[in-house]
Enzyme design. Structure first.
Site, short mmCIF file in Angstrom:
data_model
loop_
_atom_site.label_atom_id
_atom_site.label_comp_id
_atom_site.label_asym_id
_atom_site.label_seq_id
_atom_site.Cartn_x
_atom_site.Cartn_y
_atom_site.Cartn_z
N LYS A 99 0.87 -1.18 0.00
CA LYS A 99 0.00 0.00 0.00
C LYS A 99 0.90 1.23 0.00
CE LYS A 99 -3.27 2.64 2.79
NZ LYS A 99 -3.77 2.84 4.16
N GLY A 126 -7.96 8.89 10.32
CA GLY A 126 -8.13 8.89 11.76
C GLY A 126 -9.19 9.85 12.28
N ALA A 177 -9.66 5.37 5.01
CA ALA A 177 -9.51 6.53 5.89
C ALA A 177 -10.83 7.29 6.12
CB ALA A 177 -8.48 7.52 5.35
N GLY A 178 -11.07 7.58 7.38
CA GLY A 178 -12.21 8.42 7.76
C GLY A 178 -13.46 7.67 8.14
N ASN A 217 -9.37 1.05 10.30
CA ASN A 217 -8.39 0.80 11.36
C ASN A 217 -8.81 1.48 12.66
OD1 ASN A 217 -4.78 1.32 11.75
ND2 ASN A 217 -6.23 0.29 13.05
N THR A 218 -8.77 2.82 12.67
CA THR A 218 -8.99 3.57 13.92
C THR A 218 -10.30 3.21 14.59
OG1 THR A 218 -7.68 5.42 13.08
CG2 THR A 218 -9.18 5.89 14.90
#
Length: 256
Positions: free
Chosen positions: A96, A157, A183-184, A205-206
């Protein structure tokens, strides 16, 4: 659920996960089992072959596909160097690409990402570039040999959801590659929204790692991804500006 194919490799799950921000690395294998995620991304700097406890690879089951990322790269040259080190360390051919210069919003540098993609795809890597949503840049990533394109939904994040929805929809419609929203995404409902739009997969992830119960949250995201994909495949009803009654309004009490 139909299979996700990346670089000729088939996956049953369309939920990609990450290794960062967990309160304990011991939570990672539990999350993977609960979410059934088959691809996990990690920063190469978290691979520590000299310290078993700190080596993130010791917490990832062998049947999971590693997606090392080039976190920390400021340009294409650095991203290429990190990718080659990851392959030499035994992390496989998936990579990635993350090239970030903006330290406030952590926005990817699309131009440098395209350069790195072309070089690494030419070396046989299965390249998944993380990018700021943009149709032309996405098309150039395809020409450069990307196996998929990973536009951000909102700043990484931030858990703000898919603020770039309109641009991602344009990319889904016009780029003949898997589009993975990265993301987000902060809630399972936002993951479902991405899948309903026609995204091939999402990377979360987050929102999972920072939950007090990462395993349960991982399962919730897996269910949301599956529901969103099923809805997309079944084709949702069109929206209408005006009301449309579900039952006939004429021919009963007011015929005469």
């Amino acid at each position: 659920m139909d299979k996700l194919i990346l670089g000729g490799v088939e996956f049953k799950s369309r939920l990609l996960t990450g290794t960062g921000k967990f309160s304990s690395k011991d939570e990672i294998p539990k999350m993977l089992e609960a979410s059934q995620s088959q691809i996990i991304t990690m920063a190469l700097r978290r691979v520590n072959l000299n310290n078993s406890d700190e080596n993130i690879l010791n917490y990832i089951p062998k049947d999971i596909t590693l997606l090392p990322n080039t976190s920390g790269a400021r340009n294409a040259e650095e991203a290429i160097k990190i990718a080659r080190i990851a392959r030499a360390a035994g992390c496989g051919d998936f990579i990635k690409i993350e090239v970030i210069n903006d330290m406030k919003y952590l926005m990817p540098d699309n131009a440098e990402t395209i350069k790195a993609t072309k070089v690494l795809a030419g070396e046989g890597f299965i390249v998944l570039p993380y990018m700021t949503p943009d149709l032309i840049a996405g098309q150039r990533l395809k020409e450069a040999g990307a196996a998929a394109v990973m536009p951000l939904g909102s700043p990484i994040g931030s858990n703000r959801g898919i603020e770039t929805k309109a641009m991602i929809e344009i990319m889904i419609e016009n780029i003949d590659l898997p589009i993975i929203v990265d993301a987000g995404i902060g809630k399972p409902s936002q993951a479902a929204e991405a899948m309903e739009m026609g995204a091939a997969a999402v990377l979360v992830n987050t929102a999972i790692a920072c939950s007090p119960n990462p395993a349960e949250m991982g399962e919730a995201f897996a269910l949301a991804v599956k529901a969103g994909r099923m809805a997309y495949k079944a084709r949702m009803a069109e929206e209408s500006r005006y009301a449309n009654a579900s039952s006939p309004l004429t021919g009963f009490l007011h015929n005469n």
